[in-house]
Design a protein around this motif. Structure first.
Motif, PDB file in Angstrom:
ATOM      1  N   SER A 312       0.857  -1.188   0.000  1.00  0.00           N
ATOM      2  CA  SER A 312       0.000   0.000   0.000  1.00  0.00           C
ATOM      3  C   SER A 312       0.891   1.236   0.000  1.00  0.00           C
ATOM      4  CB  SER A 312      -0.925   0.000   1.212  1.00  0.00           C
ATOM      5  OG  SER A 312      -0.196  -0.181   2.414  1.00  0.00           O
ATOM      6  N   TRP A 313       0.444   2.300  -0.701  1.00  0.00           N
ATOM      7  CA  TRP A 313       1.289   3.451  -0.978  1.00  0.00           C
ATOM      8  C   TRP A 313       0.484   4.748  -0.916  1.00  0.00           C
ATOM      9  CZ3 TRP A 313       6.414   2.241  -2.465  1.00  0.00           C
ATOM     10  CH2 TRP A 313       6.641   0.894  -2.755  1.00  0.00           C
ATOM     11  N   ILE A 314       1.156   5.830  -0.574  1.00  0.00           N
ATOM     12  CA  ILE A 314       0.564   7.156  -0.666  1.00  0.00           C
ATOM     13  C   ILE A 314       1.501   8.054  -1.465  1.00  0.00           C
ATOM     14  CG2 ILE A 314      -0.694   6.986   1.513  1.00  0.00           C
ATOM     15  CD1 ILE A 314       1.511   8.794   2.747  1.00  0.00           C
ATOM     16  N   GLU A 315       0.947   9.084  -2.070  1.00  0.00           N
ATOM     17  CA  GLU A 315       1.792  10.027  -2.794  1.00  0.00           C
ATOM     18  C   GLU A 315       2.590  10.857  -1.797  1.00  0.00           C
ATOM     19  OE1 GLU A 315       1.600  13.352  -6.389  1.00  0.00           O
ATOM     20  OE2 GLU A 315      -0.252  12.614  -5.494  1.00  0.00           O
ATOM     21  N   VAL A 316       3.871  11.065  -2.085  1.00  0.00           N
ATOM     22  CA  VAL A 316       4.734  11.868  -1.218  1.00  0.00           C
ATOM     23  C   VAL A 316       5.311  13.029  -2.009  1.00  0.00           C
ATOM     24  CG1 VAL A 316       5.315   9.994   0.363  1.00  0.00           C
ATOM     25  CG2 VAL A 316       6.688  10.314  -1.699  1.00  0.00           C
TER      26      VAL A 316
END
Length: 561
Positions: A312-316
């Motif tokens: 799972s990933w989020i924009e940084v």
């Protein structure tokens, strides 16, 4: 009480304590410095140093700690820097495409010109044994959700008591709390007495199937007898979308390593009956022979055996990316003008930061595989738990949302783990009485065991403290921790002999399917990945010959990809 304080970066750029792990836990799962040195290819720990995969072929099960040590080493391996990227970005791994008409395909990591970019999408929450979304009623009973068929006009269709398909013009709830349907002429549709079949791949009464209908714009679920299921507020079919407190959506990616890819290709192309995931050198050699005959001379990290990653990933941003393990991906772009419905309009390239990772791998004597999960510090507050201290007494950590969290407001008291929106095709749709907005998350089982299982919790706290002490300061991989892992005692088909962190869940991937009920029951990975040792049963992406992950190449081609 003494604590090891872990500092997490808030999206504003301010550094504050966000999560604590007790430092006075019993040291019952230590990793020696000699062993830890051998994990690194150079024979000595170094910041961002390349770590070898655990030797899954030579795995010695011994104690619980050996399984947790395997998980820790595998995490350091797949997140090691390699050739300008991470091992999971290398040619040793393949992306798995999202389902397309029930089929998935391998996507080769072609980094020959640095052009490979992942494609990430929103994903439904944890699926059940038939890979359907899961909901939970207020008593703790779980259901897999089937959506009714839709006709060309967009109307729902049901099967009536005569066995015919009938278009639903109107749905309503009766005074005796049942669902009633009318056809397009306004007549009542007589339904079968039990139109929905119980799932058969789990023990009786573990998971039933339910059907979802829309009534006045809100989802309603009925069981196999036509009774309306009383679900927790905010559940809407199990496809909840997760969003950070800073309004960043969470995206998902599935990968396998090359040994897995060629094992699957061999099994499906040769229609091998009674296949199980490889656990021995002889079985590995058989896969290597098949790969060599199809143009692949060898595997870079073959001792890892078969590995599946779900992440799972989020924009940084440029200001925050140094605090995450990162990759590059295409992500969807939405028209956000309507707070009740976001519609995808395009895609764009972005830098993504890792927030959660499942590592699943076969090891010697364990074809059911070890199921381990990791999270980034500061994701989600924990529910209360106990642990065994070094002096033999029991320590208690109370539930607290103080501090700054990625997926919970500071000081939030409840409700937790309630989906505010769901993914529907190319849109995000607000749940009933909600807008598209962040929800407050809680990791119900802090270490994948019941809150009063002090001994089990202390094993994971101990191995974390041991490895954290040995890790070179400044290594980004120290920003992540092992939440838990589970397996079966003798490599049997689950649910027989499930052990380890039996309630393990990742708060970024099973956010809305965690339960606060039935705390003595297994609620973790083997709730759904269970029933037999067949690869298509244990691994949902493996699937069957026609509706699962497709081989790298067809049986007749003899060409590797």
């Amino acid at each position: 009480m003494k604590y090891l304080f872990v500092i997490a970066l808030i999206m504003t750029g301010t550094l504050l304590p966000a999560q604590t792990i007790p430092s006075d836990a019993a040291p019952n799962c230590p990793v020696s410095s000699t062993t830890f040195d051998q994990w690194f290819q150079s024979g000595k720990p170094a910041v961002d140093g390349v770590v070898n995969p655990a030797n899954s072929v030579g795995f010695a099960k011994g104690s619980t700690c050996n399984f947790y040590a395997w998980a820790k080493q595998m995490f350091l391996w797949v997140t090691s820097e390699s050739g300008g990227g991470r091992v999971f970005d290398s040619a040793a791994f393949y992306d798995v495409s999202p389902p397309d008409s029930g089929k998935r395909t391998f996507l080769r990591h072609d980094n020959s010109n640095g052009s490979f970019i992942h494609s990430m999408m929103l994903r439904a929450a944890k699926g059940g044994p038939h890979d359907l979304p899961i909901i939970e009623d207020k008593s703790g009973q779980l259901f897999e959700v089937m959506e009714p068929p839709i006709d060309h006009s967009g109307k729902q269709i049901v099967v009536n008591s005569a066995g015919n398909l009938v278009e639903v013009s109107k749905a309503s709830i009766t005074s005796n709390h049942r669902l009633a349907f009318q056809d397009k002429t306004g007549n009542k549709i007589e339904l079968p007495s039990a139109g929905i079949r119980r799932s058969e791949s789990l023990p009786t009464d573990t998971i039933q199937t339910a059907e979802e209908f829309m009534v006045n714009g809100e989802p309603v679920f009925i069981d196999s007898s036509g009774n309306i299921i009383n679900v927790e507020q905010g559940q809407a079919g199990g496809s909840g979308v997760l969003e950070t407190q800073q309004d960043g959506l969470v995206y998902y990616l599935t990968m396998t390593n090359d040994v897995y890819a060629y094992f699957l290709t061999k099994v499906k192309n040769e229609a091998i009956a009674n296949a199980e995931f490889p656990t021995t050198q002889a079985e590995l050699n058989d896969i290597k022979k098949y790969a060599a005959a199809n143009g692949k001379p060898g595997f870079t990290d073959e001792q890892a055996l078969t590995v599946e990653l779900k992440s799972s990933w989020i924009e940084v941003t440029d200001a925050t990316k140094s605090n995450y393990i990162t990759t590059t991906a295409m992500i969807p772009v939405y028209d956000t003008s309507n707070p009740q419905k976001w519609v995808q309009t395009s895609q764009r390239k972005a830098t993504l930061g890792l927030v959660g990772l499942h590592i699943v791998g076969s090891v010697k004597d364990h074809p059911e595989m070890i199921w381990a999960t990791f999270e980034r510090f500061g994701n989600t507050p924990n529910g209360a738990y106990t642990y065994t201290k070094a002096d033999g007494t029991t320590g208690t950590v109370l539930q607290s949302t103080d501090g700054n969290w990625l997926f919970s407001k500071t000081g939030s008291t409840a409700p937790f783990n309630i989906a505010h929106m769901t993914a529907k095709e190319a849109s995000i749709i607000a749940a009933a009485k909600q807008t598209i907005s962040p929800s407050d998350s809680l990791r119900v089982y802090a270490w994948g065991a019941g809150p009063n299982n002090a001994e089990s919790n202390s094993y994971l706290i101990s191995i974390h403290n041991s490895v954290n002490t040995l890790m070179p300061k400044g290594d980004i991989r120290s920003n992540y921790f092992l939440v838990g892992a589970t397996w079966t005692t003798n490599g049997t088909a689950p649910p027989v002999g499930i052990t380890g962190s039996t309630n393990v869940a990742n708060s970024t991937m099973e956010t809305y399917t965690q339960s606060t009920k039935s705390t003595d029951n297994v609620r973790g990975c083997f709730l759904c990945h269970t029933g037999s040792l067949a690869p298509g049963t244990i691994s949902h992406i493996f699937g069957g010959d026609t509706n699962g992950l497709q081989p790298l190449f067809p049986a007749s081609s003899g060409n590797s990809r």
